[in-house]
Scaffold this active site. Structure first.
Site, mmCIF file in Angstrom:
data_model
loop_
_atom_site.group_PDB
_atom_site.id
_atom_site.type_symbol
_atom_site.label_atom_id
_atom_site.label_comp_id
_atom_site.label_asym_id
_atom_site.label_seq_id
_atom_site.Cartn_x
_atom_site.Cartn_y
_atom_site.Cartn_z
ATOM 1 N N LYS A 1 -12.639 -2.062 5.834
ATOM 2 C CA LYS A 1 -11.893 -2.807 6.484
ATOM 3 C C LYS A 1 -12.192 -2.846 8.175
ATOM 4 C CE LYS A 1 -9.132 -3.007 2.819
ATOM 5 N NZ LYS A 1 -8.124 -2.213 2.628
ATOM 6 N N ASP B 1 -1.992 6.460 6.295
ATOM 7 C CA ASP B 1 -2.878 5.747 5.904
ATOM 8 C C ASP B 1 -3.522 4.677 6.652
ATOM 9 O OD1 ASP B 1 -4.619 3.907 4.336
ATOM 10 O OD2 ASP B 1 -3.104 3.416 2.869
ATOM 11 N N TRP C 1 0.976 -1.074 -0.031
ATOM 12 C CA TRP C 1 -0.021 -0.065 0.098
ATOM 13 C C TRP C 1 0.762 1.255 0.096
ATOM 14 C CZ3 TRP C 1 -4.297 -0.219 -2.354
ATOM 15 C CH2 TRP C 1 -5.135 -1.467 -2.064
HETATM 16 C C1 LIG Z 1 -7.569 -1.300 1.341
HETATM 17 C C2 LIG Z 1 -6.333 -0.478 1.511
HETATM 18 C C3 LIG Z 1 -6.298 0.589 0.575
HETATM 19 C C4 LIG Z 1 -7.576 0.807 -0.442
HETATM 20 O O1 LIG Z 1 -8.647 1.047 -0.288
HETATM 21 P P1 LIG Z 1 -9.577 1.417 -1.449
HETATM 22 O O2 LIG Z 1 -10.743 1.712 -0.773
HETATM 23 O O3 LIG Z 1 -9.646 0.261 -2.423
HETATM 24 O O4 LIG Z 1 -9.171 2.553 -2.350
HETATM 25 C C5 LIG Z 1 -5.254 1.595 1.017
HETATM 26 N N1 LIG Z 1 -4.487 1.547 1.746
HETATM 27 C C6 LIG Z 1 -4.601 0.460 2.785
HETATM 28 C C7 LIG Z 1 -3.680 0.095 3.680
HETATM 29 C C8 LIG Z 1 -5.719 -0.459 2.627
HETATM 30 O O5 LIG Z 1 -5.807 -1.736 3.328
#
Ligand SMILES: *Cc1c(COP(=O)(O)O)cnc(C)c1O
Length: 359
Positions: A196, A172, A102
């Site tokens: 998540k 993030d 990521w």
């Molecule tokens: C799932 C995830 C993303 C991407 O999320 P989207 O909603 O598909 O854009 C980005 N960063 C992390 C750490 C993730 O687990």
């Protein structure tokens, strides 16, 4: 109807009680004769849902007055591109820490809008550890420093907030938001997709310090302009109303569980027992440095990968779903977010031990 224990990395399992409440309220939300998804986002009913959601998020994360919250669309992925365009101002450089898949995506996308300086890179370890903060390169003219607090694919998690001095820190938190208390005041910006640990897909939370607002590049579409969205209660366009409602139900559920500190205790216990079961076995192995093992996503490999498919098939037959690892790393991955009950982790451990005994 029967529910499995669903270890999917995202979209991921939701609390049964949340889904049941949504089911009960599906056709008639609290005597209005309407489903939430049929309501005007400007009406007083939906406004109350939106206000409670914002307040509950502020309460749970103890978001200080200095920080504003926007709920956007486009996922965390859209923010990879819009963070530099919103908060860099007259700077044209940002520092990024590369700790896995990521981070890499965030770096690649940001690179289209500014100079990216990778201040630390875990590539040589195959993303099984995090380079010590003291060794991170200093970038004097950077507008912010970005890191991924939990690498969902590699199962690597920061256990504390890195100290980067005065540089605005951007995180993030898509896969570990609300899983443990964090001091929001230490961040310039926190962002997370909801699918998540907060609800279904379709909402992106952006928490941003006030002084970083108002410097968005003119080329940015208004719906991705943080200041404009915050000024309009994140309703510059029609928001994903039903998803907001579901996120709101998850936040209420979290409050009932005792809030984030209580969740952390449970999450720690769940992760500890699963890692212990892996470490004590001779069939399973987790490659991540013990100091940075994720409490949310636990990848593991079998000593003989020819057993992988049988493991997955039997797991499924035992009501344990979505354990296949990400295609880029192989093996298995158990995602055990807030909504995964401890009984699910216990069932997985029992299954793993039985599988080892019989293979
Ligand atoms: C799932 C995830 C993303 C991407 O999320 P989207 O909603 O598909 O854009 C980005 N960063 C992390 C750490 C993730 O687990």
């Amino acid at each position: 109807m029967s529910r499995i224990f669903n270890f999917s990395a995202g979209p991921s399992t939701l609390p049964d009680v949340v889904l049941k409440q949504a089911q009960e309220e599906m056709l008639d939300w609290r005597g209005t004769g309407m489903s939430v998804m049929e309501m005007s986002h400007r009406g007083k009913q939906f406004m109350s849902i939106a206000q409670e959601l914002m307040q509950d998020l502020r309460d749970l994360m103890q978001i200080p007055e200095s920080h504003k919250v926007a709920l956007l669309q486009g996922g965390a992925t859209a923010q990879f591109s819009f963070i530099p365009q919103n908060i860099l101002g007259d700077k044209n450089k940002a520092g990024y820490v590369n700790t896995g898949a990521w981070s890499k995506k965030a770096i690649k996308d940001a690179g289209r809008f500014c100079d990216v300086s990778v201040v630390a890179d875990a590539k040589d370890s195959n993303y099984t550890t995090i380079p010590p903060v003291a060794d991170w390169e200093q970038v004097a003219d950077a507008g912010y420093l970005h890191y991924t607090s939990n690498e969902t694919i590699h199962g690597v998690e920061f256990q504390s907030i890195p100290d980067v001095g005065d540089l605005p820190l951007v995180a993030d938190m898509s896969s570990n938001i609300l899983s443990r208390p964090v001091d929001v005041s230490r961040f310039g910006l926190i962002y997370a997709g909801t699918q998540k640990n907060m609800g279904p897909a379709g909402v992106t939370v952006v928490i941003v310090r006030e002084d970083l607002l108002g410097r968005t590049r003119d080329s940015v579409p208004p719906v991705f302009n943080y200041q404009q969205q915050i000024d309009n209660d994140s309703m510059l366009n029609t928001p994903a109303t039903y998803n907001w409602y579901l996120v709101g139900l998850v936040l209420k559920w979290l409050k009932q569980q005792g809030g984030i500190a209580a969740m952390e205790t449970i999450n720690r216990r769940k992760a500890d027992k699963l890692y212990q079961a892996i470490d004590q076995s001779s069939l399973y192995r987790n490659p991540v440095d013990k100091a940075y093992r994720s409490r949310m996503n636990i990848p593991f490999v079998l000593a003989d990968s020819r057993l992988d498919q049988e493991f997955l098939d039997l797991a499924e037959q035992n009501g344990l779903g979505s354990l296949k690892g990400h295609r880029s790393v192989g093996g298995m991955r158990a995602s055990i977010y807030n909504a995964m009950p401890e009984a699910g982790v216990d069932a997985l451990i029992d299954f793993m031990q039985e599988f080892e005994r019989t293979h």
